[in-house]
Enzyme design. Structure first.
Site, PDB file in Angstrom:
ATOM      1  N   ASP A   1       0.841  -1.192   0.000  1.00  0.00           N
ATOM      2  CA  ASP A   1       0.000   0.000   0.000  1.00  0.00           C
ATOM      3  C   ASP A   1       0.874   1.239   0.000  1.00  0.00           C
ATOM      4  O   ASP A   1       1.934   1.251   0.638  1.00  0.00           O
ATOM      5  CB  ASP A   1      -0.936   0.026   1.213  1.00  0.00           C
ATOM      6  N   THR A   2       0.430   2.265  -0.712  1.00  0.00           N
ATOM      7  CA  THR A   2       1.170   3.528  -0.807  1.00  0.00           C
ATOM      8  C   THR A   2       0.244   4.694  -0.479  1.00  0.00           C
ATOM      9  O   THR A   2      -0.905   4.717  -0.932  1.00  0.00           O
ATOM     10  CB  THR A   2       1.725   3.729  -2.245  1.00  0.00           C
TER      11      THR A   2
END
Length: 192
Positions: free
Chosen positions: A76-77
Site C-alpha cells: 500500500d502507498t
C-alpha cells in the site's frame, strides 16, 4: 540470481497496479496475480507508515489458504502531507485539489509491503521525500486531462509528465514513489 534463490516458492502478487507487476517482471521473478477485494479503511488514530503497514497487512488477510511454498506480496502507498494521508483521488475535482495542495511543498511518499507465507509474515516500509515546484492551474489541468491519475496515491505518477516538469528533487527511493520499494523488497526476498 533472485529467481534461482526463490525457485522453490510460488510468488503471488495481490495487486492490480501495472507498475508493481512490471517491477516483479523486471526483477526476473515468475509470479501469479491474485486479487481479493477489501475495503481499505484504517483506524483514524494511525499516522504515516502505521497506515500503510496496517493496509498492507489488511490486504493479506483474505488469503487464508496459502500453501507451504507460497509467498504472498501485498502493498500500500500513501502520500503524507502536513500530517494527513492523501490516497487516490475520487474524481477530477479531487485530483485537482490534491495536486494544488502538493504544489510548492515537500511531501512524503510512504509504501509498505507485506511478505506472507503460511507460517510467517514480514512487513516493511520505505519513505521518500518529494519536493514539488509551484504548479500552475494550467499545468495541473493539463496533467489531469492527459494522464488520468485516478489510480495513483497523491494524484500523480513521478514517471509521468508532472514528474518531469514538477518535481524538483527527491530524497530516497524513486521506485518507492512509483509504488514499490524494489531495493528493500529484493533484500527481504533474498533473506528467505
Amino acid at each position: 540470481m533472485l529467481k534461482e534463490k526463490l525457485s522453490k516458492y510460488n510468488i503471488i502478487l495481490a495487486s492490480k497496479s501495472p507498475r508493481r507487476q512490471q517491477f516483479l517482471k523486471d526483477l526476473g521473478l515468475p509470479f501469479s496475480i491474485q486479487l481479493k477485494e477489501i475495503e481499505e479503511i484504517y483506524p483514524k488514530e494511525l499516522q504515516a507508515a502505521a497506515i500503510t503497514d496496517y493496509l498492507a497487512d489488511l490486504k493479506s488477510k483474505p488469503f487464508t489458504d496459502l500453501k507451504e511454498n507460497d509467498i504472498l506480496i501485498t502493498s500500500d502507498t500513501i502520500v503524507w502531507l502536513e500530517n494527513k494521508a492523501l490516497g487516490k483521488p475520487k474524481d477530477t475535482k479531487d485530483a485537482f485539489r490534491i495536486l494544488q495542495a502538493l504544489s510548492g511543498k515537500k511531501h512524503q511518499v510512504i509504501t509498505s509491503v507485506s511478505l506472507k507465507g503460511n507460517n510467517f509474515q514480514t512487513i516493511f516500509n520505505d519513505i521518500t521525500n518529494v519536493y514539488f515546484k509551484a504548479l500552475t492551474v494550467d499545468e495541473i489541468n493539463y496533467y489531469i486531462e492527459n494522464h488520468q491519475p485516478f489510480d495513483k496515491a497523491g494524484s500523480y505518477g513521478i514517471q509521468e509528465w508532472i514528474g518531469f516538469i514538477g518535481i524538483e528533487s527527491i530524497e530516497g527511493s524513486y521506485f518507492n514513489v512509483m509504488g514499490l520499494p524494489v531495493q528493500k523488497l529484493y533484500k527481504e526476498l533474498m533473506k528467505l
